[in-house]
Write an enzyme that holds these catalytic residues in place. Structure first.
Site, PDB file in Angstrom:
ATOM      1  N   ARG A  73      35.440  17.676 -33.099  1.00 26.61           N
ATOM      2  CA  ARG A  73      34.694  17.612 -34.242  1.00 26.61           C
ATOM      3  C   ARG A  73      33.105  18.483 -34.044  1.00 26.61           C
ATOM      4  O   ARG A  73      32.766  18.477 -32.981  1.00 26.61           O
ATOM      5  CB  ARG A  73      34.354  16.378 -34.840  1.00 26.61           C
ATOM      6  N   TYR A 201      41.369  22.232 -35.968  1.00 23.66           N
ATOM      7  CA  TYR A 201      41.450  21.160 -34.956  1.00 23.66           C
ATOM      8  C   TYR A 201      41.244  19.798 -35.886  1.00 23.66           C
ATOM      9  O   TYR A 201      40.442  19.588 -36.915  1.00 23.66           O
ATOM     10  CB  TYR A 201      40.169  21.150 -34.045  1.00 23.66           C
ATOM     11  N   GLY A 203      39.892  16.375 -36.354  1.00 26.73           N
ATOM     12  CA  GLY A 203      38.800  15.753 -36.883  1.00 26.73           C
ATOM     13  C   GLY A 203      38.035  16.677 -37.942  1.00 26.73           C
ATOM     14  O   GLY A 203      37.543  16.139 -38.880  1.00 26.73           O
ATOM     15  N   LYS A 210      37.564  11.428 -41.102  1.00 29.51           N
ATOM     16  CA  LYS A 210      36.153  11.181 -41.185  1.00 29.51           C
ATOM     17  C   LYS A 210      35.585  11.660 -42.272  1.00 29.51           C
ATOM     18  O   LYS A 210      34.597  10.855 -42.760  1.00 29.51           O
ATOM     19  CB  LYS A 210      35.564  12.034 -40.084  1.00 29.51           C
ATOM     20  N   HIS A 230      33.241   2.800 -39.532  1.00 26.32           N
ATOM     21  CA  HIS A 230      33.934   3.198 -38.393  1.00 26.32           C
ATOM     22  C   HIS A 230      34.088   2.137 -37.537  1.00 26.32           C
ATOM     23  O   HIS A 230      33.780   1.715 -36.423  1.00 26.32           O
ATOM     24  CB  HIS A 230      32.713   3.954 -37.676  1.00 26.32           C
ATOM     25  N   SER A 252      31.946   6.491 -30.321  1.00 21.59           N
ATOM     26  CA  SER A 252      33.233   7.046 -29.381  1.00 21.59           C
ATOM     27  C   SER A 252      33.078   6.893 -28.081  1.00 21.59           C
ATOM     28  O   SER A 252      32.081   6.800 -27.542  1.00 21.59           O
ATOM     29  CB  SER A 252      33.110   8.604 -29.930  1.00 21.59           C
ATOM     30  N   CYS A 254      34.182   4.358 -26.284  1.00 20.57           N
ATOM     31  CA  CYS A 254      33.739   2.856 -25.850  1.00 20.57           C
ATOM     32  C   CYS A 254      35.101   2.188 -25.621  1.00 20.57           C
ATOM     33  O   CYS A 254      35.062   0.769 -25.826  1.00 20.57           O
ATOM     34  CB  CYS A 254      32.804   2.284 -26.718  1.00 20.57           C
ATOM     35  N   GLY A 255      36.188   2.638 -25.991  1.00 15.89           N
ATOM     36  CA  GLY A 255      37.522   1.882 -25.977  1.00 15.89           C
ATOM     37  C   GLY A 255      37.756   1.142 -27.123  1.00 15.89           C
ATOM     38  O   GLY A 255      38.563   0.135 -27.104  1.00 15.89           O
ATOM     39  N   LYS A 256      37.480   1.850 -28.477  1.00 12.84           N
ATOM     40  CA  LYS A 256      37.945   1.141 -29.545  1.00 12.84           C
ATOM     41  C   LYS A 256      39.380   1.006 -29.616  1.00 12.84           C
ATOM     42  O   LYS A 256      39.988  -0.173 -30.102  1.00 12.84           O
ATOM     43  CB  LYS A 256      37.460   2.007 -30.917  1.00 12.84           C
ATOM     44  N   THR A 257      40.203   2.070 -29.524  1.00 14.81           N
ATOM     45  CA  THR A 257      41.841   2.082 -29.364  1.00 14.81           C
ATOM     46  C   THR A 257      42.354   0.869 -28.524  1.00 14.81           C
ATOM     47  O   THR A 257      43.197   0.160 -28.870  1.00 14.81           O
ATOM     48  CB  THR A 257      42.311   3.587 -29.336  1.00 14.81           C
ATOM     49  N   ASN A 258      41.551   0.963 -27.356  1.00 15.31           N
ATOM     50  CA  ASN A 258      42.244  -0.064 -26.492  1.00 15.31           C
ATOM     51  C   ASN A 258      42.091  -1.458 -26.825  1.00 15.31           C
ATOM     52  O   ASN A 258      42.877  -2.334 -26.846  1.00 15.31           O
ATOM     53  CB  ASN A 258      41.383   0.050 -25.104  1.00 15.31           C
ATOM     54  N   ASP A 281      40.361   2.799 -36.176  1.00 11.62           N
ATOM     55  CA  ASP A 281      39.159   3.570 -36.204  1.00 11.62           C
ATOM     56  C   ASP A 281      38.335   3.482 -37.503  1.00 11.62           C
ATOM     57  O   ASP A 281      37.216   3.547 -37.472  1.00 11.62           O
ATOM     58  CB  ASP A 281      39.770   5.060 -36.309  1.00 11.62           C
ATOM     59  N   ASN A 373      39.387  16.207 -24.765  1.00  8.98           N
ATOM     60  CA  ASN A 373      39.671  15.559 -26.036  1.00  8.98           C
ATOM     61  C   ASN A 373      41.014  15.872 -26.865  1.00  8.98           C
ATOM     62  O   ASN A 373      41.263  16.116 -27.875  1.00  8.98           O
ATOM     63  CB  ASN A 373      38.499  16.112 -26.939  1.00  8.98           C
ATOM     64  N   ARG A 375      44.654  14.963 -28.136  1.00 10.36           N
ATOM     65  CA  ARG A 375      45.079  13.758 -28.965  1.00 10.36           C
ATOM     66  C   ARG A 375      46.512  13.680 -29.010  1.00 10.36           C
ATOM     67  O   ARG A 375      47.285  14.402 -28.818  1.00 10.36           O
ATOM     68  CB  ARG A 375      44.266  14.046 -30.278  1.00 10.36           C
ATOM     69  N   ARG A 406      27.402   0.978 -24.792  1.00 10.29           N
ATOM     70  CA  ARG A 406      27.528   0.928 -23.424  1.00 10.29           C
ATOM     71  C   ARG A 406      26.388   0.865 -23.077  1.00 10.29           C
ATOM     72  O   ARG A 406      25.575   2.034 -22.931  1.00 10.29           O
ATOM     73  CB  ARG A 406      28.212   2.366 -23.234  1.00 10.29           C
ATOM     74  N   GLY A 501      42.147  -6.275 -21.372  1.00  7.84           N
ATOM     75  CA  GLY A 501      42.725  -7.523 -22.029  1.00  7.84           C
ATOM     76  C   GLY A 501      41.865  -8.469 -21.939  1.00  7.84           C
ATOM     77  O   GLY A 501      41.580  -9.628 -22.735  1.00  7.84           O
TER      78      GLY A 501
HETATM   79  C1  OXD Z   1      35.619   9.767 -33.112  1.00  7.05           C
HETATM   80  C2  OXD Z   1      37.135   9.728 -33.465  1.00  7.05           C
HETATM   81  O1  OXD Z   1      35.129  10.805 -32.397  1.00  7.05           O
HETATM   82  O2  OXD Z   1      37.690   9.059 -33.792  1.00  7.05           O
HETATM   83  O3  OXD Z   1      34.738   8.749 -33.611  1.00  7.05           O
HETATM   84  O4  OXD Z   1      37.512  10.852 -33.094  1.00  7.05           O
HETATM   85 MN    MN Z   2      36.189   7.369 -34.572  1.00  2.00          MN
END
Ligand code: OXD
Ligand code: MN
Length: 592
Positions: A73, A201, A203, A210, A230, A252, A254-258, A281, A373, A375, A406, A501
């Protein structure tokens, strides 16, 4: 190829204008059928836009490479084009709408010569949900069509749901010649319009994500009394089978998907705890008929960062990518036509092609095989822990909102805000410190309120006010607000908390607080757990060490308060009084 059309006059008028502007050779409506998507996949393979991967190991999967100048992005080329500059606020780039339209139309004019115009009707959220919204994206990229078909619900049913309404978002994407000097991502919140030029690309060009689901939707939400955030959404099922939902915002990386797909530690799994992913997300949240805050994930897939995703860090994300997935900018293993990225396993391929398309030997090369980055675009329904409520039209009721960042020393592992207003303050001061991995100085604090800094479609001071108003609206049914920090460091710079976990242990304290079942210690910043109330069974963590990461150091927080003061000064008189009041209260209690 497709016989789709609509009688919606507002749609047809806009499409006529767009056709006259970009002048395509062909026009194709995306009807959402597998037959049509299959034909497009075959076409993309025949032109080299995508590579078909090993059908046995990765059925239905493809690889795409973007140009090396087009891999992320572009915040410095992203604009909020509100009529008044002051409405975009101090944290957004602004351009006057007349100027932006003229500039963008000049770039877009005739840019589809020799190309096809794909018209994608898409729904953000399950079609027919009272929380969903509709958009139409016009693009000259098959890659965009195929990604949108994973990330959103597309096709004929969307047009049926729209009927003759004018409540839909216009999105124009033109690849042009992917020139970064002329790359612009412009949002016109007052016109429900997005124009993105000279990028291909994710994003920047998957306009549902977004651009619409955060920048335009945050503006719509403010006007219509709901919230576009978000945030990931997850459900935690206890051994009695009751599920409670948490929405959480992190900057971004910080492990959101995890967190969204976390696997409970053995001790909890044995008792019957389960974690369900609703979204990784974005959350759209609205007050429901019962007075509680209900959330949907407006997306239909995951556009996740590949590097670092592996069997240990996130087996659910990895499993989600094993079929019907598009990989972007990862390495190609030429021996078996599969993909690889840094952190996937310890066995990089020797006979490979890197993300730039050059021959690459993972054992000897000193450049990366996958772009940092890079994906995967994976259907949400592939995820082994996708929530049974994922398609629910009403969404899920949110018990807790969690903010995080963080921070090496400042924020404790977890704390609860004193009330909603204080919680909005906690979200507004969210920050992450730069790590050695990011370019630039280490330890610099980057404020990212509610993780929305690059995504809020209007003045952030007004956004804070909207949060405060939502709290009034929800009253005592409002979710409780917390802050977490998985990233406390010891003197040698190692992470103290195991994360992944084990974060469930903290989420369970959060839910216990929401149910009035756990005690807490009051500190100047909010309520912190008694160390004994975090269940550490099976974890090799000294109780004193746990106590140390629950500590709130007043001296550090005095400096933090100065940093907040400085940050707040940006918003001038659009900073709500209530937030200034919270800062004053914090300072007063630190001075005691
Ligand atoms: C972000 C994404 O950068 O979700 O937040 O790609
Ligand atoms: Mn995001």
């Amino acid at each position: 190829m497709s016989t789709l059309s609509t009688k919606n006059a507002t749609v047809n008028q806009w499409l006529d204008e767009m056709k006259a502007l970009v002048q395509p050779d062909h026009i194709v409506w995306i009807d959402g059928s597998e037959a049509q998507l299959d034909a497009l996949r075959a076409e993309a393979v025949s032109t080299g836009e995508m590579t078909k991967l090993n059908e046995e190991k990765l059925p239905g999967c493809y690889l795409h490479r973007t140009l090396p100048n087009d891999v992320a992005r572009v915040e410095n080329r992203t604009f909020i084009c509100s009529r008044e500059e002051k409405d975009a606020g101090p944290t957004n780039n602004w351009m006057a709408p007349e100027k932006a339209y003229k500039m963008l139309y000049d770039i877009a004019r005739g840019s589809y010569h020799g190309r096809t115009m794909y018209i994608i009707p898409f729904s953000m959220g399950p079609i027919g949900s009272p929380l969903a919204k509709i958009g139409i994206e016009v693009t000259d990229s098959i890659y965009v069509v195929l990604n949108m078909a994973i990330m959103t619900r597309v096709g004929a049913k969307v047009l049926e749901a729209l009927g003759d309404s004018n409540d839909w978002v216009r999105g124009l994407h033109c690849k042009v010649d992917v020139n970064e000097e002329n790359r612009y991502i412009c949002q016109f919140p007052e016109d429900n319009t997005i124009i993105s030029v000279n990028s291909a690309y994710g994003g920047n060009v998957l306009l549902g994500k977004k651009c619409f689901a955060l920048r335009i939707a945050s503006y719509q939400g403010r006007n219509e009394g709901w919230m576009a955030e978000h945030m990931l959404i997850l459900g935690i099922e206890n051994p009695q089978g009751e599920v409670k939902y948490i929405a959480a915002a992190f900057p971004s990386a910080c492990g959101k998907t995890n967190l969204a797909m976390l696997i409970p530690p053995e001790h909890f799994k044995k008792q019957g705890y389960k974690v369900w992913c609703v979204g990784d997300d974005i959350a759209w949240m609205r007050k429901g008929p019962d007075g509680r805050l209900w959330a949907i994930n407006p997306e239909n897939g995951f556009f996740g960062v590949a590097p670092g995703t592996n069997e240990k860090s996130n087996p659910n994300a990895l499993a989600s990518t094993r079929k019907n997935t598009i990989f972007t900018n990862v390495a190609l293993n030429n021996d078996d036509n599969t993909v690889w990225w840094e952190g996937l396993d310890k066995n990089p391929p020797e006979n490979a092609t890197d993300w730039k398309g050059n021959p690459w030997n993972g054992k000897t090369s000193d450049v990366k095989g996958a772009h940092p980055n890079s994906r995967f675009t994976a259907p949400a329904k592939n995820c082994p822990c996708i929530s049974p409520e994922f398609e629910s039209l009403n969404g899920v009721p949110i018990s807790a909102i969690v903010f995080g960042g963080r921070r090496a020393k400042t924020a404790p592992l977890v704390y609860q805000s004193k009330d909603w207003t204080n919680g909005v303050f906690v979200g507004s001061i969210m920050a992450s410190e730069t790590t050695a991995a990011a370019a630039g100085a280490v330890g610099v604090v980057r404020r990212d309120p509610m993780a929305m800094l690059p995504f809020c479609g209007y003045h952030m001071g007004d956004y804070f006010k909207h949060w405060l108003d939502m709290g009034e609206e929800l009253g005592d049914k409002a979710p409780k607000i917390f802050n977490v920090n998985w990233f406390r460091l010891d003197e040698e710079g190692h992470f103290i908390w195991p994360g992944f976990g084990d974060n469930l242990r903290v989420l369970l304290w959060i839910l216990a607080r929401c149910e009035g079942k756990a005690d807490a210690v009051e500190t100047p910043i909010g309520y912190v757990p008694h160390p004994a109330d975090i269940d550490t069974t099976g974890l090799d963590l000294d109780p004193q060490v746990l106590a140390s990461i629950l500590e709130v150091d007043p001296e550090i927080w005095k400096k933090e308060a100065d940093g907040i003061e400085e940050f707040y000064a940006k918003f001038g008189d659009r900073l709500p009084e209530a937030l200034r009041g919270e800062l004053d209260k914090l300072k007063a209690s630190l001075a005691k």
